[in-house]
Scaffold this active site. Structure first.
Site, PDB file in Angstrom:
ATOM      1  N   HIS A   1      14.083  50.628  50.666  1.00  0.00           N
ATOM      2  CA  HIS A   1      15.236  51.552  50.836  1.00  0.00           C
ATOM      3  C   HIS A   1      15.465  51.964  52.217  1.00  0.00           C
ATOM      4  O   HIS A   1      16.632  51.850  52.720  1.00  0.00           O
ATOM      5  CB  HIS A   1      15.076  52.781  50.093  1.00  0.00           C
ATOM      6  CG  HIS A   1      16.119  54.026  50.257  1.00  0.00           C
ATOM      7  ND1 HIS A   1      17.390  54.015  49.470  1.00  0.00           N
ATOM      8  CD2 HIS A   1      16.109  54.855  51.209  1.00  0.00           C
ATOM      9  CE1 HIS A   1      17.861  55.175  49.992  1.00  0.00           C
ATOM     10  NE2 HIS A   1      17.274  55.620  51.054  1.00  0.00           N
ATOM     11  N   GLU A   2      14.435  52.227  53.031  1.00  0.00           N
ATOM     12  CA  GLU A   2      14.721  52.459  54.401  1.00  0.00           C
ATOM     13  C   GLU A   2      14.917  51.132  55.051  1.00  0.00           C
ATOM     14  O   GLU A   2      15.759  51.247  56.056  1.00  0.00           O
ATOM     15  CB  GLU A   2      13.278  53.092  54.827  1.00  0.00           C
ATOM     16  CG  GLU A   2      13.048  54.553  54.367  1.00  0.00           C
ATOM     17  CD  GLU A   2      14.002  55.631  54.269  1.00  0.00           C
ATOM     18  OE1 GLU A   2      14.784  55.336  55.378  1.00  0.00           O
ATOM     19  OE2 GLU A   2      14.146  56.309  53.543  1.00  0.00           O
TER      20      GLU A   2
ATOM     21  N   HIS B   1      18.493  50.855  55.246  1.00  0.00           N
ATOM     22  CA  HIS B   1      19.283  51.565  56.304  1.00  0.00           C
ATOM     23  C   HIS B   1      19.506  50.716  57.543  1.00  0.00           C
ATOM     24  O   HIS B   1      20.335  50.710  58.288  1.00  0.00           O
ATOM     25  CB  HIS B   1      18.721  52.900  56.616  1.00  0.00           C
ATOM     26  CG  HIS B   1      18.967  53.977  55.590  1.00  0.00           C
ATOM     27  ND1 HIS B   1      20.162  53.842  55.123  1.00  0.00           N
ATOM     28  CD2 HIS B   1      17.947  54.768  54.798  1.00  0.00           C
ATOM     29  CE1 HIS B   1      20.018  54.914  53.964  1.00  0.00           C
ATOM     30  NE2 HIS B   1      18.728  55.319  53.906  1.00  0.00           N
TER      31      HIS B   1
END
Length: 224
Positions: free
Chosen positions: A97-98, A101
């Site tokens: 998920h990070e 980004h």
């Protein structure tokens, strides 16, 4: 203001939702941490970043529980101990998920650009807006109250624009985890549980900010 029953009517339900969301993300993360994965969080994030050509983005461990984040200024992915070195569905889900980004940052994903630009204003609105409103209310200065409301509106804007940023990062993580062979199609359900629980925290924070703004407007418009 915080002892005003009307405030509790506006914000109370979403505050409770936020507490539930925090409990759910912690309990779901703990549950999914017991389901093994073939890679650690750091390894999975590295595969995802490299597949996007982001070889220069570094991955570093950081202290704290669920303190994982991507630093767009330093181009660094920082992962908590439970994510960085652990081989679990929870770890690979949060790490990727990070990494999502980082991919957004590299592609200049519009909502992320807008969100990052809104951070300074939102910080001011969060720290100053409420106090401007309270002082204006006690001094019976409607102009100061409305200035506080305008300042706090920046917080609401930040929370609203943050939703597509977080949802998109999770969607990227789910796609890449399967596409890169880190997890199977069947195992994606475990990752989805963690990321969906995290999504609820973003939704709760947004609803609480909107409800608070609605309360401030209601109080500023009340002439009784």
């Amino acid at each position: 203001m915080f002892f005003d029953p009307i405030y509790l009517l506006f914000v109370g339900p979403f505050f409770l939702l936020g507490l539930y969301a925090q409990w759910r993300i912690k309990s779901t993360f703990t549950e999914m941490s017991k389901i093994p994965a073939e890679m650690s969080g750091a390894q999975a994030a590295r595969v995802m970043l490299d597949s996007a050509g982001l070889h220069s983005v570094q991955i570093e461990p950081i202290g704290g529980r669920l303190s994982d984040h991507y630093d767009p200024r330093g181009k660094v992915l920082r992962l908590s101990p439970e994510v960085y070195g652990q081989r679990s569905m929870a770890a690979v889900g949060v790490a990727c998920h990070e990494a999502g980004h980082a991919m957004q940052d590299a592609q200049r994903y519009a909502p992320l650009v807008i969100r990052n630009a809104a951070v300074p204003t939102a910080n001011i609105g969060s720290n100053v807006g409420i106090w401007m409103f309270i002082i204006g209310m006690f001094m019976q200065q409607p102009l100061l109250q409305w200035l506080g409301i305008i300042a706090f509106a920046a917080v609401v804007f930040f929370q609203v624009i943050n939703l597509p940023v977080e949802f998109d990062a999770s969607a990227r993580a789910k796609r890449q985890l399967v596409a890169q062979g880190i997890i199977s199609d069947y195992e994606s359900q475990y990752v989805s549980k963690v990321l969906n629980a995290a999504a609820l925290t973003y939704v709760a924070a947004t609803l609480q900010a909107i409800a608070t703004l609605a309360y401030l407007i209601f109080r500023a418009s009340d002439r009784r």
